[in-house]
Write an enzyme that holds these catalytic residues in place. Structure first.
Site, PDB file in Angstrom:
ATOM      1  N   CYS A  15      -7.911  23.477  18.957  1.00 24.27           N
ATOM      2  CA  CYS A  15      -6.463  23.276  19.160  1.00 24.27           C
ATOM      3  C   CYS A  15      -6.160  21.784  19.164  1.00 24.27           C
ATOM      4  CB  CYS A  15      -5.978  23.931  20.455  1.00 24.27           C
ATOM      5  SG  CYS A  15      -6.469  23.006  21.922  1.00 24.27           S
ATOM      6  N   CYS A  18      -8.099  19.398  21.526  1.00 21.22           N
ATOM      7  CA  CYS A  18      -9.435  18.936  21.092  1.00 21.22           C
ATOM      8  C   CYS A  18      -9.264  17.675  20.250  1.00 21.22           C
ATOM      9  CB  CYS A  18     -10.124  20.014  20.257  1.00 21.22           C
ATOM     10  SG  CYS A  18     -10.367  21.562  21.128  1.00 21.22           S
ATOM     11  N   ASP A 409      16.889  -3.895  -6.088  1.00 24.05           N
ATOM     12  CA  ASP A 409      16.591  -4.802  -7.192  1.00 24.05           C
ATOM     13  C   ASP A 409      17.412  -4.259  -8.375  1.00 24.05           C
ATOM     14  OD1 ASP A 409      15.196  -6.661  -8.857  1.00 24.05           O
ATOM     15  OD2 ASP A 409      13.998  -4.989  -9.578  1.00 24.05           O
ATOM     16  N   ASP A 590      10.852  -2.447  -8.050  1.00 22.09           N
ATOM     17  CA  ASP A 590       9.932  -1.811  -8.995  1.00 22.09           C
ATOM     18  C   ASP A 590       8.467  -1.965  -8.586  1.00 22.09           C
ATOM     19  OD1 ASP A 590       9.273  -4.368  -9.636  1.00 22.09           O
ATOM     20  OD2 ASP A 590      10.079  -4.346 -11.662  1.00 22.09           O
ATOM     21  N   ASP A 594       8.551  -7.306  -6.995  1.00 25.84           N
ATOM     22  CA  ASP A 594       9.261  -7.255  -5.715  1.00 25.84           C
ATOM     23  C   ASP A 594       8.330  -7.027  -4.526  1.00 25.84           C
ATOM     24  OD1 ASP A 594      11.974  -7.531  -6.647  1.00 25.84           O
ATOM     25  OD2 ASP A 594      11.745  -5.556  -7.530  1.00 25.84           O
TER      26      ASP A 594
END
Length: 698
Positions: A15, A18, A409, A590, A594
């Site tokens: 679970c 753990c 951009d 892009d 950038d």
């Protein structure tokens, strides 16, 4: 030494608690990028000290888990599976519950009840007891402590009643057995549900599991895609999945790239075109050269990104983790006080006081708080991935909430990035064919979209070429070159008051030779995107290295009023900084030129670029060229945050209401165990709703 990502296969996690125990252990050891996926039985972390690995494995196994070499060959033993433990316990618990509904004298015998309860209690001790003791040793007491204490109290109380022959009022074997059985049922449901929330990664991994047709000396051999090496020649036929990344050598086909971009329209591929592993050939066939294999393929990078993303915790989760950390000790204190107050302050007696205390232990559920955030994040990330949106982590999803500015951009983001040469204006006495030749040889050395457009625009036109010795690219400016005779050239934008229509200039030895007018087309969906953002009270901003007049022209056409043109990469950082101080800022670019601005923004979004640079610099990669995926990204992020808040509200509210109800004696422990299991299922169910929920509503 550089940090390395370590991957371990760990069995025995049943679970979220753990997973939390292992996570806290690794955190204490100062490890980074920790991901513990209990459903996938995976543990990942980064370390720069490889020698510490045996010690880390020993400590994980010391918590009661097992580190195995290969999950494919590891078969858990029959008795290790939580489903089998539940079925085994249910077989013994059913007759114990039956005696409460139907009068069967045989089942009322204390010894028979003890014999029916004992196997269930032993399974409970091995399953919950081991985890409880290890969690206390690790300093992070988990939910299993509550279950173990509650079931043991009921068993020991009943055992004393049996030995002392105190009568039926002292027999609560069915309570002990039912608590263990119902919590095991909760574990089964939790594991299955969480497996569903991680299905996006599993779906992508399945895509990788394909065969490849490798051509060797004119014959074809079928091998597993994992065995393909760079430089292999592969044959891909109609209906096949492309096994690895590569380039087409011969043939042509239309390829379905939906798994990568979310785009349903097939893409036509011809000789020299790149193909990506995992995409499907719908029509045609081709021979390809394998270029990227194994962990270097785009699909492998996406899978890795998804796994890391699921490990990145949003700040809101840290609140849930903190509460879960102090939750167990607080509940044990409340349970003890419930027993003391009920026994000494009322006339309820020992038996009822004990039942109220046990009910408090088994109804409380830190699990729901632990699951509230990761399940929603996993489903949200999975849904985004299926729409061609790669989000690098839950912390990104929270960072997007309350976005005030989206900075775009221009080239390749709001525009298509496909330029056409409108006009070339040469200076007096300069030969046009010579100019075309200079432009072509210089731009052949550049990967910029403008360079490719210039080469395509001049292809087939008469030109006189020259031989270059060196070329260098200056980001945000253009290309510098030197020919074999020592002449220097510059082709780029620069900042000069040139004729507004001519946006590129060519210089030789710092003397102007020609000016080039190029134009870019605006994406058809750009104006719609800007209008949508304004509806969401987000201010769009245009930030570009292109000339001011070009930027203003594009901004006017799409509906942006805040414009920053003629900005070099370092100047873009300053602009982003100014906006960040005013509010949450997303930058969309892009992904290559950038990269610094994308990293600087609160969230950097890279458009349609699955390159390594984009994956490293942006927190979000949009694999689909359609700008509408920006809106989809914002909507999915928003609804993931709504789901997290709903889950946390339910988890807190449930415990705030349930614990006092149990303490006051309105719930017996069996119903407590049932509602505790139900609480987990509600949280996971709400997260799974996000898979198909409409996100275009506010």
């Amino acid at each position: 030494m550089a940090e390395q990502l370590i991957e371990l296969n760990v069995t025995g996690m049943h679970c979220n608690n753990c997973a939390l125990s292992i996570h806290k252990l690794l955190e204490k050891k100062g490890l980074h990028d920790i991901l513990v996926d209990f459903a996938g039985e995976e543990v990942k972390f980064s370390t720069d000290d490889q020698t510490a690995l045996p010690g880390i494995i020993k400590d994980i196994e010391g918590l009661g888990f097992k580190v195995v070499e290969d999950m494919a060959t590891h078969q858990p033993k029959f008795y290790e599976k939580v489903e089998n433990k539940f079925i085994f316990c249910a077989l013994f618990t059913a007759p114990l519950l039956l005696h409460m509904l139907v009068h069967i004298p045989f089942l009322h015998l204390p010894l028979v009840q003890l014999l029916l309860c004992l196997p269930v209690f032993i399974v409970g001790c091995l399953h919950f007891g081991k985890s409880a003791i290890n969690s206390i040793r690790g300093g992070v007491p988990n939910m299993d402590v509550l279950i173990f204490v509650g079931s043991t109290a009921a068993f020991v109380y009943s055992l004393i009643g049996t030995i002392e022959n105190l009568g039926e009022n002292y027999l609560f074997y069915e309570t002990c057995a039912t608590i263990i059985t119902l919590v095991l049922l909760g574990n089964v449901l939790e594991k299955r549900s969480v497996t569903q929330t991680t299905s996006a990664v599993k779906d992508l991994v399945k895509i990788q599991q394909v065969n490849a047709n490798r051509m060797v000396d004119g014959t074809i051999e079928v091998i597993n895609a994992r065995e393909v090496r760079p430089g292999d020649t592969l044959v891909v036929n109609q209906g096949d999945k492309v096994p690895v990344d590569g380039e087409i050598l011969s043939g042509s086909a239309s390829v379905d790239e939906a798994m990568l971009t979310g785009e349903s329209v097939p893409v036509d591929k011809d000789k020299y075109d790149k193909v990506i592993g995992g995409t499907i050939v719908q029509n045609g066939n081709f021979t390809m050269l394998a270029t990227k294999v194994g962990s270097n393929t785009v699909l492998s990078q996406i899978i890795e990104l998804m796994k890391k993303a699921q490990a990145a915790k949003p700040p809101v989760q840290k609140l849930g983790d903190k509460v879960a950390g102090i939750f167990v000790p607080v509940v044990i204190i409340i349970s003890f006080l419930t027993f003391v107050i009920t026994y000494f302050a009322t006339s309820a007696g020992l038996q009822l006081s004990l039942m109220h205390a046990i009910a408090v232990l088994v109804i409380s559920c830190p699990c729901a708080m632990g699951l509230a955030t990761p399940t929603a994040v996993m489903v949200g990330l999975g849904r985004a991935a299926k729409n061609g949106i790669l989000i690098k982590g839950g912390d990104t999803i929270e960072a997007v909430a309350n976005t005030k500015y989206v900075v775009f951009d221009k080239t390749g983001t709001l525009t298509t990035g496909k330029f056409s040469v409108k006009d070339i204006k040469v200076e007096d006495g300069v030969d046009l064919e010579h100019i075309r030749g200079i432009i072509t040889v210089i731009e052949e050395r550049s990967n910029h979209p403008i360079a490719k457009s210039l080469i395509n625009g001049l292809k087939g036109l008469p030109q006189t070429k020259l031989v270059l010795r060196t070329t260098t690219e200056e980001k945000g400016l253009g290309m510098r070159a030197e020919d074999v005779e020592g002449n220097t050239y510059f082709l780029g934008t620069g900042k000069s008051a040139n004729d507004s229509d001519f946006n590129l200039s060519l210089y030789k030895n710092q003397i102007l030779l020609a000016q080039i007018a190029i134009d870019d087309t605006i994406k058809p969906e750009a104006a719609g995107l800007i209008a949508e953002l304004k509806k969401m009270n987000i201010i769009p901003v245009l930030l570009s290295g292109d000339r001011n007049n070009r930027c203003l022209k594009v901004a006017k056409q799409v509906g942006i009023t805040e414009v920053h043109g003629e900005k070099l990469p370092d100047e873009k950082l300053t602009v982003i900084d100014i906006y960040k101080q005013k509010g949450k800022t997303i930058m969309i670019g892009d992904g290559i030129n950038d990269a610094p601005a994308l990293t600087k923004a609160d969230v950097g979004v890279s458009m349609n670029d699955a390159s390594q640079v984009a994956i490293q610099s942006a927190k979000v990669v949009l694999l689909n060229t359609d700008l509408q995926s920006v809106i989809k990204f914002l909507q999915i992020s928003k609804h993931t945050m709504i789901t997290i808040k709903q889950n946390l509200f339910w988890a807190f509210a449930y415990n705030v209401v349930a614990i006092p109800v149990a303490a006051l004696g309105f719930l017996n422990p069996m119903w407590g165990a049932f509602t505790m299991a139900f609480s987990d299922v509600v949280v996971i169910g709400n997260s799974l709703r996000l898979k198909s929920k409409r996100v275009d509503r506010s």
